[in-house]
Design an enzyme around this catalytic site. Structure first.
Site, short mmCIF file in Angstrom:
data_model
loop_
_atom_site.label_atom_id
_atom_site.label_comp_id
_atom_site.label_asym_id
_atom_site.label_seq_id
_atom_site.Cartn_x
_atom_site.Cartn_y
_atom_site.Cartn_z
N ASN A 84 76.25 39.56 -57.30
CA ASN A 84 76.95 40.34 -56.27
C ASN A 84 78.11 41.13 -56.84
O ASN A 84 78.72 40.73 -57.85
CB ASN A 84 77.57 39.40 -55.21
CG ASN A 84 76.58 38.38 -54.66
OD1 ASN A 84 75.38 38.62 -54.68
ND2 ASN A 84 77.09 37.26 -54.19
N ASP B 88 81.05 27.46 -58.36
CA ASP B 88 80.19 27.92 -59.47
C ASP B 88 80.65 27.33 -60.80
O ASP B 88 79.83 27.00 -61.66
CB ASP B 88 80.19 29.45 -59.56
CG ASP B 88 79.71 30.08 -58.26
OD1 ASP B 88 78.99 29.39 -57.51
OD2 ASP B 88 80.08 31.23 -58.00
N ALA C 76 74.86 33.08 -59.42
CA ALA C 76 74.09 32.98 -60.67
C ALA C 76 74.80 33.72 -61.80
O ALA C 76 74.86 33.23 -62.94
CB ALA C 76 72.69 33.53 -60.49
N GLU D 269 70.69 31.76 -52.53
CA GLU D 269 71.12 33.03 -51.94
C GLU D 269 70.15 34.15 -52.33
O GLU D 269 70.56 35.30 -52.51
CB GLU D 269 72.54 33.37 -52.41
CG GLU D 269 73.60 32.53 -51.74
CD GLU D 269 75.03 32.95 -52.10
OE1 GLU D 269 75.94 32.55 -51.36
OE2 GLU D 269 75.22 33.65 -53.10
O1 RIB Z 1 80.29 31.32 -55.23
C1 RIB Z 1 81.14 32.45 -55.25
C2 RIB Z 1 80.36 33.70 -55.39
O2 RIB Z 1 79.46 33.82 -54.32
C3 RIB Z 1 81.23 34.93 -55.41
O3 RIB Z 1 81.27 35.54 -56.67
C4 RIB Z 1 80.65 35.78 -54.33
O4 RIB Z 1 79.80 36.75 -54.79
C5 RIB Z 1 79.95 34.76 -53.43
O5 RIB Z 1 78.98 35.25 -52.59
#
Ligand code: RIB
Length: 317
Positions: A11, A259, A41, A143
């Protein structure tokens, strides 16, 4: 050399600081706007490279200018982005991220290319998983298209690669299709809301997190790491319930913390770290990440994580 294969959302993060809670006004002001590469990712592939591992990113971007922008930091670090697909006629996914003074962000995600997988894109990702060196680890989130998730899980299972699944969003991760492949998952890394959504248990403390972990363990995964809101973690496995606690830090921005946890855990599996050391390592990475702005931009250096992890307390409950 074992590779961290990271499959899921890629993203562009459009991020800003807000001083008032969202939803009170039709228009409200914000400040400290930044335009950053993100997506779960991509963030994990970035962390893996930063921590000294081979990293391959799998996912989809659009055929717009954002695509090059979101992949640039990964290219600069030497991650393999050669199999990231381009969805014709689509925009790259965009996350609007609103961060209040508490650091606890709200994200509005336009999935765009993340959901635009064609059969050939799925085949390409599966081929990458099939070609990954022995001992590689697949880090996956939901996602993206359900078909892509399922094909990746099945490919990892055929290869006996360990899979770390971030069950976000839980509506997809827990859906019949993906849920039927949970036996391919080594470690599940839900946050409190995801653990609650997946189990129906009101997860509010260590005890309820452990109950949720046990419920999820029965679904066929080997380990469940519930990430608690105060930065601590409850890990449930056949060995028992391990609690890793931290002194809550002053959060600047929690965007990349989940993440960082999942990515560090994938790294710990590739390095064959022992369970307690692995959970302390992942918890340390997540907690250090909340101390800076952004996701990739906030990820700590490996040495900082190793040092912070040494000071963390873990106990079997
Ligand atoms: O987990 C965080 C990430 O997911 C961000 O970088 C953003 O893109 C979110 O959707």
């Amino acid at each position: 050399m074992a590779t961290i294969v990271s499959l899921g959302s890629i993203n562009l993060d459009l991020q800003m600081r807000i001083d008032q809670p969202l939803g009170q006004f039709e228009t409200q002001s914000a400040h400290h706007f930044s335009r950053l590469a993100g997506g779960k990712a991509a963030n994990i592939a970035y962390l893996a490279r930063r921590f000294g591992h081979e990293a391959q990113l799998l996912g989809m971007v659009g055929d717009d200018d954002f695509a090059g922008e979101v992949l640039a930091p990964l290219r600069a670090l030497g991650a393999d982005v050669s199999r990231v697909g381009r969805a014709a006629g689509q925009s790259t996914a965009v996350s609007m991220i609103f961060v209040p003074e508490s650091g606890r962000k709200t994200i509005v995600l336009a999935a765009n290319a993340n959901d635009a997988w064609q059969a050939a894109d799925i085949d390409s990702a599966v081929a990458a998983i099939e070609a990954a060196p022995a001992g590689s680890v697949l880090a996956l989130n939901c996602e993206i298209s359900v078909d892509a998730c399922m094909a990746a899980l099945a490919a990892a299972q055929r290869r006996a690669l360990r899979v770390v699944l971030d069950p976000a969003p839980p509506q997809r991760a827990g859906s019949g299709a993906i849920h039927s492949l949970w036996s391919a998952v080594h470690t599940l890394t839900p946050n409190v809301e995801e653990a609650a959504a997946l189990t129906g248990i009101d997860v509010k403390d260590r005890e309820s997190a452990a109950r949720a972990g046990h419920a999820l363990l029965k679904e066929g995964v080997e380990r469940v790491c519930v990430k608690l809101g105060d930065g601590s973690c409850i890990a449930v496995s056949r060995d028992g319930v391990l609690s890793v606690q931290v002194k809550p830090l002053r959060a600047v921005d929690t965007t990349g913390a989940g993440d960082a946890f999942t990515g560090a855990l994938a790294v710990s599996l590739a390095e064959r770290q022992q369970l307690a050391a692995a959970i302390r390592f992942a918890t340390a990475a997540a907690n250090l990440t909340v101390m800076a702005w952004g996701a990739q931009t906030a990820l700590p250096a490996r040495a900082q994580v190793d040092e912070f992890a040494v000071g963390l307390r873990s106990e079997w409950l």
